[in-house]
Design a protein around this motif. Structure first.
Motif, PDB file in Angstrom:
ATOM      1  N   LEU A  53      -0.985  -5.883  -2.102  1.00 25.07           N
ATOM      2  CA  LEU A  53       0.035  -5.649  -1.076  1.00 25.07           C
ATOM      3  C   LEU A  53       0.148  -6.838  -0.126  1.00 25.07           C
ATOM      4  N   LEU A  54      -0.979  -7.444   0.215  1.00 24.07           N
ATOM      5  CA  LEU A  54      -0.973  -8.588   1.120  1.00 24.07           C
ATOM      6  C   LEU A  54      -0.218  -9.762   0.495  1.00 24.07           C
ATOM      7  N   ALA A  55      -0.416  -9.985  -0.797  1.00 20.64           N
ATOM      8  CA  ALA A  55       0.303 -11.062  -1.480  1.00 20.64           C
ATOM      9  C   ALA A  55       1.810 -10.779  -1.479  1.00 20.64           C
ATOM     10  N   ILE A  56       2.179  -9.543  -1.757  1.00 24.75           N
ATOM     11  CA  ILE A  56       3.599  -9.169  -1.763  1.00 24.75           C
ATOM     12  C   ILE A  56       4.170  -9.276  -0.352  1.00 24.75           C
ATOM     13  N   PHE A  57       3.408  -8.824   0.647  1.00 27.50           N
ATOM     14  CA  PHE A  57       3.836  -8.925   2.047  1.00 27.50           C
ATOM     15  C   PHE A  57       4.118 -10.377   2.409  1.00 27.50           C
ATOM     16  N   ASN A  58       3.202 -11.283   2.037  1.00 26.46           N
ATOM     17  CA  ASN A  58       3.385 -12.698   2.365  1.00 26.46           C
ATOM     18  C   ASN A  58       4.632 -13.269   1.698  1.00 26.46           C
ATOM     19  N   GLU A  59       4.871 -12.916   0.439  1.00 33.26           N
ATOM     20  CA  GLU A  59       6.085 -13.372  -0.248  1.00 33.26           C
ATOM     21  C   GLU A  59       7.331 -12.848   0.461  1.00 33.26           C
ATOM     22  N   THR A  60       7.300 -11.578   0.829  1.00 30.62           N
ATOM     23  CA  THR A  60       8.437 -10.956   1.501  1.00 30.62           C
ATOM     24  C   THR A  60       8.676 -11.595   2.856  1.00 30.62           C
ATOM     25  N   GLN A  61       7.606 -11.848   3.598  1.00 30.71           N
ATOM     26  CA  GLN A  61       7.722 -12.474   4.914  1.00 30.71           C
ATOM     27  C   GLN A  61       8.282 -13.880   4.790  1.00 30.71           C
TER      28      GLN A  61
END
Length: 112
Positions: free
Chosen positions: A55-63
């Motif tokens: 989730l953190l990796a996806i969050f960073n991509e989204t951000q």
């Protein structure tokens, strides 16, 4: 106080019933902001380390995507900012400085 908006010259787009470039980018930006907030909640509630990491990796991509879309809109003059009033900033700073004595931990990280 008359403050000028911080904004680039606006790139003109056709004003028609169909969505234009500005509409599409604005829609994508709104979606990315929503997704970032949702992933943030999911990160706070993730109990499994592997899920948290994913989730953190996806969050960073989204951000990062959200930031790139914001930059495009700002560069094209479709997103403007208002300069902060220094007096209001100072008042807010002083107000929140007063709250620090309510925190359970002092400057040294120990319980008071």
């Amino acid at each position: 106080m008359n403050q000028q908006k911080i904004q680039n010259p606006e790139t003109q787009v056709a004003k028609t019933p169909q969505m234009n470039e500005r509409d599409f980018i604005n829609d994508m930006l709104a979606t990315e902001k929503y997704m970032t907030a949702s992933y943030s909640t999911a990160l706070n509630e993730a109990s499994n380390q592997q899920i948290y990491t994913d989730l953190l990796a996806i969050f960073n991509e989204t951000q990062n995507c959200q930031r790139e879309l914001y930059n495009v809109m700002f560069q094209k003059g479709w997103y403007g900012l208002e300069p902060a009033d220094q007096t209001k900033l100072q008042q807010q700073y002083q107000q929140f400085q007063g709250y620090t004595n309510q925190f359970p931990y002092g400057n040294n990280g120990m319980m008071q």
